[in-house]
Design an enzyme around this catalytic site. Structure first.
Site, PDB file in Angstrom:
ATOM      1  N   GLU A  17     -81.329  11.282  64.238  1.00  0.00           N
ATOM      2  CA  GLU A  17     -82.115  10.583  65.253  1.00  0.00           C
ATOM      3  C   GLU A  17     -82.563   9.210  64.766  1.00  0.00           C
ATOM      4  O   GLU A  17     -82.553   8.236  65.522  1.00  0.00           O
ATOM      5  CB  GLU A  17     -83.315  11.444  65.667  1.00  0.00           C
ATOM      6  CG  GLU A  17     -82.927  12.745  66.356  1.00  0.00           C
ATOM      7  CD  GLU A  17     -82.051  12.518  67.578  1.00  0.00           C
ATOM      8  OE1 GLU A  17     -82.249  11.526  68.302  1.00  0.00           O
ATOM      9  OE2 GLU A  17     -81.145  13.338  67.812  1.00  0.00           O
ATOM     10  N   GLU A  40     -72.729   8.990  68.875  1.00  0.00           N
ATOM     11  CA  GLU A  40     -73.077  10.247  68.224  1.00  0.00           C
ATOM     12  C   GLU A  40     -72.360  10.397  66.884  1.00  0.00           C
ATOM     13  O   GLU A  40     -72.938  10.884  65.900  1.00  0.00           O
ATOM     14  CB  GLU A  40     -72.743  11.430  69.137  1.00  0.00           C
ATOM     15  CG  GLU A  40     -73.566  11.487  70.412  1.00  0.00           C
ATOM     16  CD  GLU A  40     -75.054  11.598  70.152  1.00  0.00           C
ATOM     17  OE1 GLU A  40     -75.449  12.012  69.042  1.00  0.00           O
ATOM     18  OE2 GLU A  40     -75.840  11.272  71.055  1.00  0.00           O
ATOM     19  N   HIS A  65     -79.795   6.692  65.204  1.00  0.00           N
ATOM     20  CA  HIS A  65     -79.668   6.106  66.543  1.00  0.00           C
ATOM     21  C   HIS A  65     -80.540   4.851  66.658  1.00  0.00           C
ATOM     22  O   HIS A  65     -80.125   3.838  67.226  1.00  0.00           O
ATOM     23  CB  HIS A  65     -80.103   7.111  67.619  1.00  0.00           C
ATOM     24  CG  HIS A  65     -79.036   8.084  68.007  1.00  0.00           C
ATOM     25  ND1 HIS A  65     -77.791   7.688  68.435  1.00  0.00           N
ATOM     26  CD2 HIS A  65     -79.045   9.444  68.076  1.00  0.00           C
ATOM     27  CE1 HIS A  65     -77.067   8.771  68.739  1.00  0.00           C
ATOM     28  NE2 HIS A  65     -77.807   9.839  68.516  1.00  0.00           N
TER      29      HIS A  65
END
Length: 266
Positions: A133, A189, A136
């Site tokens: 996370e 991703e 990202h």
């Protein structure tokens, strides 16, 4: 970050994964605008959770656990994005059965109790989720998505207007509310998987836990995919890609296990 003190490690010549530079589309939208919007949304989310008595307090064992893991990972973020050194990192835990976690632009992290409790995550597996996370945010995937939206909306006039950020800045206002629900591309991703593995490995967490994590995720996907999984394409191909990256990240994990006399935590 509340209650966190971090050290700044020295990172040697480039080792680990290679994913190229950030997308040029991200430069079409102001990073500071997106980070400000994210901070506002994050604060609103925490306030709502507080009202519902769903926000875990600073002394909650799982909050302390998450922040301890974050303290080890965050120092390695700066190499991936120089803006990260000025981010005001926050890590919070929200009581919900959702199997979910996220990191918004600017380092605003939230875990839901569902992902910890349902999957019985080890510290290594938590680090894989957190690293993914954080990646990202570091790779500015939300900013890239908004940049693509701005380019599409402005069309042929984009190049002539790129220096006048009025319309492009408006994209942040129009699409900022989506920061909590953005669905990233398969390429995003894949990048987050690889960068997340490296971040966690450098911090001393076993990157092979990424494989066990995704197997747990797949097992949890009996009737409908968990929210975290629904926006993160999974499957044998994804696990195979992680396995292929182990040659780059396991040595970083091994190196992190060796005590360094010069490394001190204030």
């Amino acid at each position: 970050m509340v209650g966190c003190t971090v050290f700044t490690p020295a990172v040697s010549a480039r080792e680990g994964v290679e994913v190229g530079g950030n997308s040029a589309f991200s430069k079409l939208v102001s990073a500071s605008d997106i980070e400000q919007s994210a901070a506002q949304q994050y604060a609103q989310m925490l306030a709502q959770a507080q009202q519902q008595r769903a926000l875990a307090g600073n002394e909650h064992p799982q909050v302390q656990r998450l922040r301890a893991i974050a303290r080890r990972i965050i120092p390695y973020a700066n190499e991936w994005n120089p803006r990260a050194k000025d981010w005001r990192w926050e890590i919070n835990l929200i009581g919900s059965k959702q199997i979910n976690a996220f990191c918004m632009p600017g380092g605003k992290i939230a875990f839901y109790t569902g992902i910890l409790d349902t999957l019985k995550l080890t510290d290594d597996e938590v680090a894989m989720v957190m690293g993914h996370e954080i990646a990202h945010a570091l790779r500015e995937h939300a900013r890239e998505r908004m940049g693509k939206t701005a380019a599409t909306g402005l069309g042929a006039n984009l190049l002539s207007q790129v220096l006048g950020l009025g319309q492009i800045g408006q994209t942040v206002t129009q699409y900022g509310a989506q920061l909590l629900t953005l669905k990233f591309s398969r390429e995003d991703e894949s990048e987050a998987d690889l960068v997340g593995l490296e971040l966690a490995a450098r911090a001393g967490y076993d990157p092979r836990a990424g494989i066990t994590l995704w197997r747990k995720m797949s097992a949890a996907n009996k009737n409908a995919p968990p929210q975290w999984l629904s926006t993160h394409p999974a499957g044998d191909t994804r696990i195979a890609d992680m396995e292929a990256a182990m040659a780059q990240v396991v040595p970083l994990y091994a190196k992190a296990q060796k005590p360094e006399k010069s490394k001190k935590v204030p």
